[in-house]
Design an enzyme around this catalytic site. Structure first.
Site, mmCIF file in Angstrom:
data_model
loop_
_atom_site.group_PDB
_atom_site.id
_atom_site.type_symbol
_atom_site.label_atom_id
_atom_site.label_comp_id
_atom_site.label_asym_id
_atom_site.label_seq_id
_atom_site.Cartn_x
_atom_site.Cartn_y
_atom_site.Cartn_z
ATOM 1 N N THR A 173 43.172 45.630 38.172
ATOM 2 C CA THR A 173 43.840 44.341 38.055
ATOM 3 C C THR A 173 44.574 43.920 39.675
ATOM 4 O O THR A 173 45.153 44.691 40.091
ATOM 5 C CB THR A 173 44.510 43.821 36.962
ATOM 6 O OG1 THR A 173 45.205 42.653 37.110
ATOM 7 C CG2 THR A 173 45.954 44.877 37.011
ATOM 8 N N ALA B 272 39.624 43.648 35.476
ATOM 9 C CA ALA B 272 38.170 43.703 35.443
ATOM 10 C C ALA B 272 37.898 44.884 36.088
ATOM 11 O O ALA B 272 36.553 45.257 36.090
ATOM 12 C CB ALA B 272 37.475 42.535 36.097
ATOM 13 N N ILE C 74 38.133 47.764 35.675
ATOM 14 C CA ILE C 74 37.622 49.091 34.923
ATOM 15 C C ILE C 74 36.334 48.918 34.371
ATOM 16 O O ILE C 74 35.704 49.745 33.790
ATOM 17 C CB ILE C 74 38.640 49.326 33.945
ATOM 18 C CG1 ILE C 74 38.788 48.423 32.621
ATOM 19 C CG2 ILE C 74 40.341 49.490 34.346
ATOM 20 C CD1 ILE C 74 39.418 48.985 31.617
ATOM 21 N N SER C 75 35.922 47.710 34.478
ATOM 22 C CA SER C 75 34.313 47.501 33.711
ATOM 23 C C SER C 75 33.384 47.147 34.913
ATOM 24 O O SER C 75 32.342 47.298 34.515
ATOM 25 C CB SER C 75 34.597 46.083 33.071
ATOM 26 O OG SER C 75 35.380 46.427 31.889
ATOM 27 N N HIS D 138 43.625 37.517 27.203
ATOM 28 C CA HIS D 138 42.756 36.175 27.603
ATOM 29 C C HIS D 138 41.602 36.102 26.510
ATOM 30 O O HIS D 138 40.743 35.523 26.873
ATOM 31 C CB HIS D 138 42.179 36.373 29.071
ATOM 32 C CG HIS D 138 43.322 36.473 30.154
ATOM 33 N ND1 HIS D 138 43.190 37.302 30.981
ATOM 34 C CD2 HIS D 138 44.748 35.973 29.979
ATOM 35 C CE1 HIS D 138 44.273 37.181 31.861
ATOM 36 N NE2 HIS D 138 44.925 36.204 31.406
ATOM 37 N N ASN E 157 40.449 41.646 30.193
ATOM 38 C CA ASN E 157 38.932 41.518 29.944
ATOM 39 C C ASN E 157 38.678 41.271 28.549
ATOM 40 O O ASN E 157 39.421 41.138 27.643
ATOM 41 C CB ASN E 157 38.445 43.155 30.137
ATOM 42 C CG ASN E 157 38.866 43.766 31.323
ATOM 43 O OD1 ASN E 157 39.085 42.816 32.554
ATOM 44 N ND2 ASN E 157 39.000 44.817 31.619
ATOM 45 N N ILE E 158 37.379 40.184 28.755
ATOM 46 C CA ILE E 158 36.790 39.893 27.391
ATOM 47 C C ILE E 158 35.834 40.724 26.968
ATOM 48 O O ILE E 158 35.047 40.165 25.811
ATOM 49 C CB ILE E 158 36.487 38.512 27.655
ATOM 50 C CG1 ILE E 158 35.535 38.304 28.405
ATOM 51 C CG2 ILE E 158 37.606 37.531 28.241
ATOM 52 C CD1 ILE E 158 34.760 36.989 28.821
ATOM 53 N N ASP E 159 35.429 41.687 27.558
ATOM 54 C CA ASP E 159 34.138 42.609 27.185
ATOM 55 C C ASP E 159 34.164 43.409 26.097
ATOM 56 O O ASP E 159 32.975 43.838 25.772
ATOM 57 C CB ASP E 159 33.741 43.293 28.472
ATOM 58 C CG ASP E 159 34.757 44.168 29.074
ATOM 59 O OD1 ASP E 159 35.483 44.740 28.232
ATOM 60 O OD2 ASP E 159 34.989 44.125 30.420
ATOM 61 N N CYS F 33 30.635 25.809 11.642
ATOM 62 C CA CYS F 33 31.586 26.053 10.701
ATOM 63 C C CYS F 33 30.901 26.024 9.407
ATOM 64 O O CYS F 33 30.114 25.008 9.213
ATOM 65 C CB CYS F 33 32.901 25.180 10.855
ATOM 66 S SG CYS F 33 34.006 25.643 9.615
ATOM 67 N N CYS G 61 38.536 52.885 40.072
ATOM 68 C CA CYS G 61 39.267 53.355 38.599
ATOM 69 C C CYS G 61 38.888 54.845 37.880
ATOM 70 O O CYS G 61 39.648 55.519 37.470
ATOM 71 C CB CYS G 61 39.291 52.178 37.572
ATOM 72 S SG CYS G 61 40.181 50.797 38.013
ATOM 73 N N GLU H 234 43.683 48.521 45.910
ATOM 74 C CA GLU H 234 44.584 48.099 46.684
ATOM 75 C C GLU H 234 46.021 48.197 45.953
ATOM 76 O O GLU H 234 46.078 47.716 44.753
ATOM 77 C CB GLU H 234 44.265 46.942 47.366
ATOM 78 C CG GLU H 234 44.186 45.679 46.531
ATOM 79 C CD GLU H 234 43.649 44.433 47.278
ATOM 80 O OE1 GLU H 234 43.369 44.517 48.467
ATOM 81 O OE2 GLU H 234 43.348 43.433 46.716
ATOM 82 N N PRO I 234 28.571 41.962 35.521
ATOM 83 C CA PRO I 234 28.613 41.248 36.948
ATOM 84 C C PRO I 234 29.612 40.455 37.174
ATOM 85 O O PRO I 234 30.565 40.094 36.376
ATOM 86 C CB PRO I 234 27.230 40.319 36.705
ATOM 87 C CG PRO I 234 27.297 40.024 35.323
ATOM 88 C CD PRO I 234 27.754 41.492 34.701
ATOM 89 N N ASP I 235 29.931 40.276 38.541
ATOM 90 C CA ASP I 235 30.882 39.397 39.310
ATOM 91 C C ASP I 235 30.673 37.977 38.745
ATOM 92 O O ASP I 235 29.634 37.404 39.169
ATOM 93 C CB ASP I 235 31.145 39.738 40.530
ATOM 94 C CG ASP I 235 31.882 38.639 41.411
ATOM 95 O OD1 ASP I 235 32.595 37.937 40.909
ATOM 96 O OD2 ASP I 235 31.397 38.738 42.656
ATOM 97 N N PHE I 236 31.807 37.274 38.529
ATOM 98 C CA PHE I 236 31.411 35.794 38.381
ATOM 99 C C PHE I 236 31.481 35.083 39.610
ATOM 100 O O PHE I 236 30.917 33.903 39.678
ATOM 101 C CB PHE I 236 32.481 35.184 37.363
ATOM 102 C CG PHE I 236 31.936 35.424 35.712
ATOM 103 C CD1 PHE I 236 31.736 34.199 35.081
ATOM 104 C CD2 PHE I 236 31.954 36.401 35.487
ATOM 105 C CE1 PHE I 236 31.542 34.326 33.824
ATOM 106 C CE2 PHE I 236 31.632 36.703 33.974
ATOM 107 C CZ PHE I 236 31.350 35.572 33.319
ATOM 108 N N ARG I 237 32.103 35.525 40.642
ATOM 109 C CA ARG I 237 32.752 34.614 41.602
ATOM 110 C C ARG I 237 32.420 34.949 43.079
ATOM 111 O O ARG I 237 32.451 34.243 44.006
ATOM 112 C CB ARG I 237 34.138 34.823 41.677
ATOM 113 C CG ARG I 237 34.938 34.244 40.275
ATOM 114 C CD ARG I 237 36.587 34.223 40.544
ATOM 115 N NE ARG I 237 37.148 33.602 41.563
ATOM 116 C CZ ARG I 237 37.184 32.298 41.751
ATOM 117 N NH1 ARG I 237 36.750 31.479 40.844
ATOM 118 N NH2 ARG I 237 37.386 31.821 42.993
#
Length: 398
Positions: A221, A45, A47-48, A147, A128-130, A179, A265, A247, A54-57
């Site tokens: 990552t 994440a 790199i995005s 993922h 990433n899922i983006d 469906c 990044c 880091e 936004p941050d989820f956590r």
């Protein structure tokens, strides 16, 4: 196993075997003079975040914290496959805001596309899922979505493929797609790996590729959860590995030919591109992702801070979910009963990444189908989409 931890290997002080020195100039010389062309890139994440996703956590600004007051059993339930079956509306309210096309790729995404254009990219493995790599122009066949992502979608009952144009229309209208197969009418879900689901088979089928690489680049990552975390170690000894990250992570730096570029990044890829003589090409490629240059220049004066951008985006996303979430008290109670009836271990994994990575692909351990609960705790201090933004998880002191 998914929630195992290990101590960080010390930084190697050996003389490099392949590089002249352990610095970016030596990496560039290795690439240019030795003709290295089989690059494996691994991203998370980090790199995005400069794109404004936004941050989820985070405790105060994270999306989960802003969803906690809504009618959900727990904020992470939005990404729980059982809750999704009962009530997919909260997820689709969020999906409408996060769907590909709303965010511009970063220069780090464009660097990966530049590697492809130069015939030097063997494969990208991303957490990433983006879909920002695709937005930058990288073909889907070059990407291993470890993922899952928004790039494709299937029915959760009969597994039939759902057309992307219909999916986009449904998401934009705020509808839940179903469906179209006869006698099914199951709910359609993007191929994002939820809690309780396995990693895609494609990940395991391509896990041999790092061993064929002549350069490995790891960006943005935490490399904290398996099996994704084990990918850099699959590179052969003597193959340079470059870490571009805030880091040091994952034991990178422990081999003589490892190079650490610690920091953002975008800054790291610019530094590498400059050493390679590619910076002008990279900047031009990135500019192509933003056709509205006037808007970009207006937004740049004065630029909002990163925290301001993320705060505004989180507020917007939380408001959209709250607006569309309309669960009655009785329905909430029924959902709670469904989720609490599950036989769930109390030491659940740190994230959906852990759930999916607890066992090797040949394992049939029932832990692969466990589901998170709001009361469970783990090494990252709580559940969530650690597979989406693992670098933002607050680490416990060792």
């Amino acid at each position: 196993m998914g929630n195992e931890t290990s101590s960080m290997a010390p930084v190697a002080d050996d003389t490099p075997q392949v590089l002249e020195r352990r610095d970016v100039q030596s990496v560039a010389k290795y690439i240019n003079e030795r003709g290295a062309r089989r690059f494996i890139v691994m991203t998370g994440a980090g790199i995005s975040t400069s794109a404004g996703i936004p941050d989820f956590r985070s405790p105060d600004t994270g999306l989960y914290a802003n969803l906690a007051h809504l009618g959900l059993p727990h904020p992470e339930a939005m990404f729980d496959i059982n809750f999704f079956r009962e009530n997919p509306q909260p997820f689709y309210a969020l999906a409408r805001e996060l769907y590909p096309g709303r965010y511009r790729p970063t220069i780090a995404h464009c660097f990966i596309k530049l590697l492809y254009d130069k015939g030097r990219l063997l494969k990208l493995f991303t957490q990433n899922i983006d879909c920002l790599e695709r937005e930058a122009g990288l073909p889907g066949e070059m990407i291993i979505d470890a993922h899952g992502s928004f790039a494709s979608q299937h029915c959760i009952d009969c597994q039939s493929f759902y057309p992307p144009d219909l999916m986009r229309k449904a998401v934009e209208k705020g509808d839940v797609p179903h469906c179209h197969m006869p006698n099914c009418n199951g709910i359609v879900k993007p191929d994002i790996v939820f809690f309780g689901e396995r990693l895609p088979e494609e990940f395991f089928l391509n896990r041999h590729l790092p061993a064929a690489a002549d350069l490995c680049i790891v960006m943005g990552t935490s490399l904290s959860v398996w099996p994704f975390a084990g990918l850099p170690a699959l590179c052969k000894d003597g193959v340079p590995r470059v870490l571009i990250n805030q880091e040091r992570v994952g034991g990178l730096g422990s081999r003589p030919d490892d190079v650490l570029l610690l920091g953002g990044c975008d800054a790291g890829v610019r530094q590498l591109a400059q050493a390679l003589g590619w910076l002008e090409e990279l900047e031009a490629l990135w500019e192509q992702t933003n056709p509205d240059k006037t808007t970009r220049e207006e937004q740049a004066v004065p630029p909002p801070t990163r925290d301001e951008k993320l705060r505004n985006e989180v507020d917007r996303l939380a408001e959209e979910v709250e607006r569309t979430l309309n669960v009655s008290a009785a329905h909430q109670h029924r959902l709670q009963e469904v989720l609490t009836k599950e036989d769930v271990p109390t030491d659940r994994p740190t994230s959906s990444e852990d759930v999916r990575g607890e066992a090797e692909p040949e394992s049939t351990d029932s832990s692969l189908t466990t589901h998170p609960t709001p009361s469970a705790t783990a090494v990252d201090g709580g559940g969530g989409l650690g597979h989406v933004y693992p670098h933002l998880v607050k680490k416990s002191p060792l």
